[in-house]
Design a protein around this motif. Structure first.
Motif, PDB file in Angstrom:
ATOM      1  N   UNK A 254       0.833  -1.194   0.000  1.00 30.78           N
ATOM      2  CA  UNK A 254       0.000   0.000   0.000  1.00 30.78           C
ATOM      3  C   UNK A 254       0.873   1.250   0.000  1.00 30.78           C
ATOM      4  N   UNK A 255       1.950   1.232   0.772  1.00 25.85           N
ATOM      5  CA  UNK A 255       2.864   2.364   0.816  1.00 25.85           C
ATOM      6  C   UNK A 255       3.520   2.539  -0.544  1.00 25.85           C
ATOM      7  N   UNK A 256       3.936   1.443  -1.181  1.00 28.36           N
ATOM      8  CA  UNK A 256       4.562   1.524  -2.498  1.00 28.36           C
ATOM      9  C   UNK A 256       3.584   2.121  -3.502  1.00 28.36           C
ATOM     10  N   UNK A 257       2.329   1.679  -3.470  1.00 33.19           N
ATOM     11  CA  UNK A 257       1.316   2.205  -4.371  1.00 33.19           C
ATOM     12  C   UNK A 257       1.157   3.709  -4.167  1.00 33.19           C
ATOM     13  N   UNK A 258       1.169   4.147  -2.925  1.00 31.62           N
ATOM     14  CA  UNK A 258       1.007   5.556  -2.612  1.00 31.62           C
ATOM     15  C   UNK A 258       2.217   6.375  -3.058  1.00 31.62           C
ATOM     16  N   UNK A 259       3.406   5.827  -2.882  1.00 29.07           N
ATOM     17  CA  UNK A 259       4.621   6.557  -3.207  1.00 29.07           C
ATOM     18  C   UNK A 259       4.929   6.570  -4.710  1.00 29.07           C
ATOM     19  N   UNK A 260       4.366   5.657  -5.475  1.00 32.08           N
ATOM     20  CA  UNK A 260       4.686   5.555  -6.905  1.00 32.08           C
ATOM     21  C   UNK A 260       3.407   5.534  -7.741  1.00 32.08           C
ATOM     22  N   UNK A 261       2.704   6.658  -7.832  1.00 32.10           N
ATOM     23  CA  UNK A 261       1.423   6.642  -8.529  1.00 32.10           C
ATOM     24  C   UNK A 261       1.541   6.557 -10.051  1.00 32.10           C
ATOM     25  N   UNK A 262       2.680   6.890 -10.611  1.00 29.77           N
ATOM     26  CA  UNK A 262       2.834   6.927 -12.057  1.00 29.77           C
ATOM     27  C   UNK A 262       3.198   5.541 -12.604  1.00 29.77           C
ATOM     28  N   UNK A 263       2.431   5.076 -13.584  1.00 35.38           N
ATOM     29  CA  UNK A 263       2.705   3.757 -14.171  1.00 35.38           C
ATOM     30  C   UNK A 263       4.074   3.710 -14.842  1.00 35.38           C
ATOM     31  N   UNK A 264       4.468   4.798 -15.487  1.00 41.50           N
ATOM     32  CA  UNK A 264       5.763   4.829 -16.150  1.00 41.50           C
ATOM     33  C   UNK A 264       6.881   4.685 -15.124  1.00 41.50           C
ATOM     34  N   UNK A 265       6.729   5.348 -14.011  1.00 44.25           N
ATOM     35  CA  UNK A 265       7.735   5.245 -12.945  1.00 44.25           C
ATOM     36  C   UNK A 265       7.822   3.814 -12.436  1.00 44.25           C
ATOM     37  N   UNK A 266       6.695   3.165 -12.303  1.00 48.20           N
ATOM     38  CA  UNK A 266       6.684   1.763 -11.862  1.00 48.20           C
ATOM     39  C   UNK A 266       7.425   0.875 -12.849  1.00 48.20           C
ATOM     40  N   UNK A 267       7.200   1.099 -14.123  1.00 49.10           N
ATOM     41  CA  UNK A 267       7.888   0.296 -15.142  1.00 49.10           C
ATOM     42  C   UNK A 267       9.388   0.503 -15.059  1.00 49.10           C
ATOM     43  N   UNK A 268       9.807   1.740 -14.873  1.00 51.09           N
ATOM     44  CA  UNK A 268      11.239   2.017 -14.756  1.00 51.09           C
ATOM     45  C   UNK A 268      11.834   1.357 -13.527  1.00 51.09           C
ATOM     46  N   UNK A 269      11.076   1.276 -12.447  1.00 50.68           N
ATOM     47  CA  UNK A 269      11.569   0.602 -11.245  1.00 50.68           C
ATOM     48  C   UNK A 269      11.850  -0.865 -11.523  1.00 50.68           C
ATOM     49  N   UNK A 270      11.101  -1.463 -12.441  1.00 48.19           N
ATOM     50  CA  UNK A 270      11.281  -2.881 -12.758  1.00 48.19           C
ATOM     51  C   UNK A 270      12.512  -3.102 -13.622  1.00 48.19           C
ATOM     52  N   UNK A 271      12.752  -2.244 -14.595  1.00 49.30           N
ATOM     53  CA  UNK A 271      13.788  -2.530 -15.596  1.00 49.30           C
ATOM     54  C   UNK A 271      14.951  -1.551 -15.610  1.00 49.30           C
ATOM     55  N   UNK A 272      15.064  -0.678 -14.625  1.00 48.94           N
ATOM     56  CA  UNK A 272      16.069   0.373 -14.711  1.00 48.94           C
ATOM     57  C   UNK A 272      17.486  -0.061 -14.337  1.00 48.94           C
ATOM     58  N   UNK A 273      17.655  -1.198 -13.747  1.00 49.77           N
ATOM     59  CA  UNK A 273      18.995  -1.656 -13.393  1.00 49.77           C
ATOM     60  C   UNK A 273      19.755  -2.098 -14.643  1.00 49.77           C
TER      61      UNK A 273
END
Length: 123
Positions: free
Chosen positions: A6-25
């Motif tokens: 729930x905290x992660x959902x609140x802190x990262x509302x942008x879908x694009x940002x979420x995608x970058x969190x998955x593949x940015x490494x």
């Protein structure tokens, strides 16, 4: 949902940002590059990905497995054989990563030139 998600959902509302969190490494991208051609053993990945430590490769693979992008198979042998492959979900990222690779090939020299100019003008 638990409190952490729930905290992660609140802190990262942008879908694009979420995608970058998955593949940015960078390690994620390099693991995908290696697995694009098919299933690989852990040792093969370690040898193929220049500069990756055992700890970082293990962390990257665990995160990709957790995200549903990589499948881990353990075969009963001595020592155990462990193989990794992209899941169907992971395979959906191949084309976007190829596009990014093409962009990099076409434009990275311009990025390097811009950095040199910036550094020259700001030093």
């Amino acid at each position: 949902m638990n409190e952490e998600s729930e905290q992660w959902e609140y802190e990262s509302p942008c879908h694009y940002r979420r995608a970058l969190e998955v593949v940015s490494s960078k390690w994620t991208v390099l693991v995908f590059y290696e697995l694009e051609s098919g299933t690989k053993r852990y040792g093969d990945l370690k040898r193929s990905i220049e500069g990756v430590t055992q700890k970082m490769l293990t962390q990257t693979l665990r995160q990709l497995e957790r995200d549903g992008l990589v499948d881990r198979r353990v075969y009963p042998s001595v020592p155990p054989t462990v193989e990794y492959s992209l899941t169907p979900l992971g395979e959906t990222l191949i084309e976007p990563m190829r596009i990014l690779h093409k962009w990099t090939d076409a434009h990275y020299d311009s990025v390097l030139q811009a950095r040199r100019e910036y550094d020259r003008d700001h030093s």
